[in-house]
Scaffold this active site. Structure first.
Site, PDB file in Angstrom:
ATOM      1  N   GLN A  90       1.013  -1.412   0.244  1.00 39.79           N
ATOM      2  CA  GLN A  90       0.256   0.174  -0.071  1.00 39.79           C
ATOM      3  C   GLN A  90       0.746   1.193   0.086  1.00 39.79           C
ATOM      4  O   GLN A  90       1.447   1.412   1.326  1.00 39.79           O
ATOM      5  CB  GLN A  90      -1.026  -0.340   0.901  1.00 39.79           C
TER       6      GLN A  90
ATOM      7  N   ARG B 105      -4.081   3.451   4.925  1.00 43.76           N
ATOM      8  CA  ARG B 105      -3.576   4.727   4.074  1.00 43.76           C
ATOM      9  C   ARG B 105      -3.654   4.412   2.861  1.00 43.76           C
ATOM     10  O   ARG B 105      -4.594   2.752   2.332  1.00 43.76           O
ATOM     11  CB  ARG B 105      -1.809   4.207   3.835  1.00 43.76           C
TER      12      ARG B 105
ATOM     13  N   ALA C 113     -11.205   2.375   5.146  1.00 42.07           N
ATOM     14  CA  ALA C 113     -10.421   1.544   4.424  1.00 42.07           C
ATOM     15  C   ALA C 113     -10.022   2.341   4.056  1.00 42.07           C
ATOM     16  O   ALA C 113     -10.035   4.122   3.470  1.00 42.07           O
ATOM     17  CB  ALA C 113     -11.867   0.292   3.976  1.00 42.07           C
ATOM     18  N   HIS C 114      -9.212   1.522   2.658  1.00 42.43           N
ATOM     19  CA  HIS C 114      -8.408   2.964   1.666  1.00 42.43           C
ATOM     20  C   HIS C 114      -8.926   3.397   0.462  1.00 42.43           C
ATOM     21  O   HIS C 114      -9.974   3.061   0.395  1.00 42.43           O
ATOM     22  CB  HIS C 114      -6.837   1.651   1.365  1.00 42.43           C
ATOM     23  N   ASN C 115      -8.149   4.317   0.415  1.00 39.38           N
ATOM     24  CA  ASN C 115      -9.300   5.432  -1.013  1.00 39.38           C
ATOM     25  C   ASN C 115     -10.418   5.828  -0.728  1.00 39.38           C
ATOM     26  O   ASN C 115     -11.199   6.208  -1.152  1.00 39.38           O
ATOM     27  CB  ASN C 115      -8.204   4.788  -1.866  1.00 39.38           C
TER      28      ASN C 115
END
Lengths: 336, 336, 336
Positions: free
Chosen positions: A195, A215, A236-238
């Site tokens: 990530q 991240r 969560a990511h993004n």
């Protein structure tokens, strides 16, 4: 010590009472002592107002005649009370400087007015802004940026490559910038997608205890200005969260979901991945948002409790709901 | 090493077997070795009893004749097993004293028999009672009170103004006393209501890993004596939890909810804010309590899983359940 | 710097383009710069492929003709991208050795190539394997075993008696080995069943931030090889999770549940205690598994959101669903 006169001036309130009277704390309308400030937001509680012994009460104009003690007349008593609460904060004020037990990399840039607490760890390339506070046992990873006047409570983990805007508050044991949950199935198991995105958090954000913000996988996870997150939320990511959105405790936002501005997400609600929720959407507690929402408004899905016997019977019927609907259709056809 | 005779004496059990036989651990009835203690609580597992090789088995009188090894006859084998388990605890015992790497404010009062672990941080005005243990990397904020014999596991964050009664246990990475989620909308964003209440936790409480208990907005958040909380529970500001209530993992209690005594709250259940749940209420896992419960009993709301195809069909029908009910009403009218 | 030729060699890809072209990072297909690698997994996004400015794109053979920039032809672009991502990891590499501020018991065995970060605490009898990394402010309890090449991020709490297989990653603020929630009711309150089991975690496991894994009551809690757990998951005592199972954020697994291999458990799903879920079961987000699942397949139970007005009407009807079904039965009887 603060006086009613000074409070009235700070809040832009009309004071009905002695401006020299001191106020040393906050109380509820039922239990405030004669040195505590309280408020009445809901006219339904007027009976409490009539019996209060507070030093003063923040009230709207309409309640002026019912207040037996000094009054501060304001438009929005709850908002004024929140503004007043800053004067009575009980949290200790941090001392500027780096505590001798902290471990700060020589390549970190710490503003002179910043405070790095006992046993905190600050890695290489980190920037800590003016007046920022990093409390005991928190860790800030390489290259991260802690904005001016930020406050990081104890035992927080901030990974590398995280940026916090000014005045942002992170409560105890949060994790900001941990790896997103990204893996490719390789036939026999899982291959990690490292990530490499970061986290960008805006100004004036507050994040509650135990919340985790991952991240980004490739690009960044983004939390807008003025967002307020309660405890134990998973971002969560993004994920992208729009400005001034408020999310209650234990909610979960799955990867790449995009939440608009001025949304209100209820406790333990779940937002699926890769969907969009537009501005000004309210989600009720424990609801599941599994597809995009394009219209502002209030949405819900959770069933409330019933007694066990009714609950069990209804659940059993739910298992056959499609069948029931077909049977009704059949009855309708035969009654035509 | 403990003998069966000593165990029988400690548990008030009748021993059938050699009082000098040593016991050095606990086992399940299926796998206990000939030096381990086990128990049989459920007579349905009598076949396991008949084949056990344990050093001894805690059994009720009714199973006496089926036990092929030494027996400890008791009224409630599971309870006696729990009592016995204290003799076989594997956790290391803490050494009294302050570890040289701990950072303890000179204004804190630490009992001589207390133990402050490596890199722990204790702020000004804190009181740590006799025999209390604060383990590695935990942090206790200004003015908090840690009762006698309390045990704080590592990486716990206790904010300022928190009181723990005697013998209370806080597991790793809990946060006690973080700010409640209190904000007033100011037209453009959120104004923080500084949370000036504290947290009062009673005696003999146990709080599981990663649980968060927020400080009160104005008055205190209160957890009664003997309450047991599992992991990752969220207790919001001004919640009151009655004595001896048990709450399973991942449950969430919203602000100002009042839970009675001797309640059993299931895993991931949600309790809405500002409601009351009376004593002796059981809530099933993943249920939503959105209004007050005034009668003891068991309540539930979560739907259990079904195969995806049935689930999808039933969910689609649920979206039109009100319409279905109207259609049934219409059929009833036409069939009258 | 990595070149396309080297990347092609590492990934076993066919390169269409200049093998000497350097690549210095990862990008999405829409925003990758001319020095970044990207991928196209889904042919529906071919229009993005046709406009990409990336240094190179991982594509399947079928997309070769549409790629305007250098291509790496592979069978599974997403898997190859995951493999490639390891070359572009942004996390700092840990330095071998014990940081002077760490507190390591003389009875711990730390491999020379291991890294113990600032203010970490390692208790007696711990073994830390070759190349393993224990980051800042993490704590490892007595007798635990950290396998070769493990990576423990900051503020993690590992209790005594925990074993991690090689290459396992534990993200920030996890708690591994905390006490399970085991208590016997003693008539007036709760008697603790001291949790004397441990935790055994396999090789190549990854555990997300804020996840808690409880130690076993008597025997161990077991997580198999290659399991991937997202953030804020609760794994209760004596749970067994089979190899390569993936569990999304905020899921909860109650005590003694046994999950098979290659399962996919959705976000915030709940698995009841003492049940078994067989291999290759997929559970959708926020679903409740309250009884054993013996057939592979996909299962779900959560209702998705609806507008508040429809939601409220349908919920009201659900309360009387059993009654509605009875009324339909009655209509059917009268229409026979």
């Amino acid at each position: 010590m603060l006086t009613l006169g000074e409070l009235a001036r700070q809040l832009g309130a009309e004071l009905v009472g002695d401006p020299d009277q001191p106020v040393d704390g906050l109380g509820t309308i039922q239990s405030a002592t004669d040195s505590q400030l309280t408020f009445l937001a809901n006219p339904r509680y007027r009976s409490f107002l009539e019996q209060t012994r507070a030093a003063a009460v923040l009230i709207p104009e309409s309640q002026r005649e019912f207040c037996p003690v000094p009054a501060l007349i304001v438009k929005d008593p709850y908002l004024s009370f929140a503004q007043a609460s800053a004067f009575f904060e009980t949290a200790p004020v941090a001392t500027p400087g780096v505590h001798p037990s902290a471990v700060v990399d020589p390549q970190a840039r710490i503003a002179d007015s910043a405070s790095i607490g006992p046993n905190a760890v600050v890695d290489a390339g980190v920037t800590v802004g003016e007046g920022a506070v990093i409390m005991a046992n928190s860790v800030v990873g390489a290259g991260s940026v802690i904005g001016d006047q930020c406050k990081i409570w104890p035992n927080v983990t901030i990974y590398h490559g995280v940026t916090l805007g000014p005045r942002t508050i992170i409560h105890g044991n949060c994790v900001i910038g941990g790896d997103g949950f990204g893996f490719a199935f390789n036939g026999g198991g899982w291959t990690k997608l490292h990530q490499v995105g970061g986290v960008v958090i805006g100004a004036d954000v507050e994040i509650g205890a135990g919340t985790t913000v991952d991240r980004g996988a490739i690009e960044d996870t983004v939390i807008g200005d003025g967002v307020i997150l309660d405890n134990q939320i998973q971002v969560a990511h993004n994920v992208v969260i729009g400005n001034h959105t408020a999310i209650a405790g234990k909610a979960g936002i799955a990867g790449s979901a995009k939440i608009g501005a001025y949304c209100l997400i209820g406790g333990a609600a779940g937002i699926a991945g890769h969907i969009e929720v537009c501005d000004k959407v309210q989600i009720l507690a424990m609801s599941l948002v599994s597809s995009s929402i394009k219209e502002p408004g209030t949405y819900g899905s959770a069933l409330p409790v019933d007694t066990q016997s009714r609950y069990r019977r209804n659940v059993a019927r739910f298992r056959n709901l499609d069948d029931l609907a077909r049977r009704v259709r059949k009855l309708e056809r035969s009654s035509d």
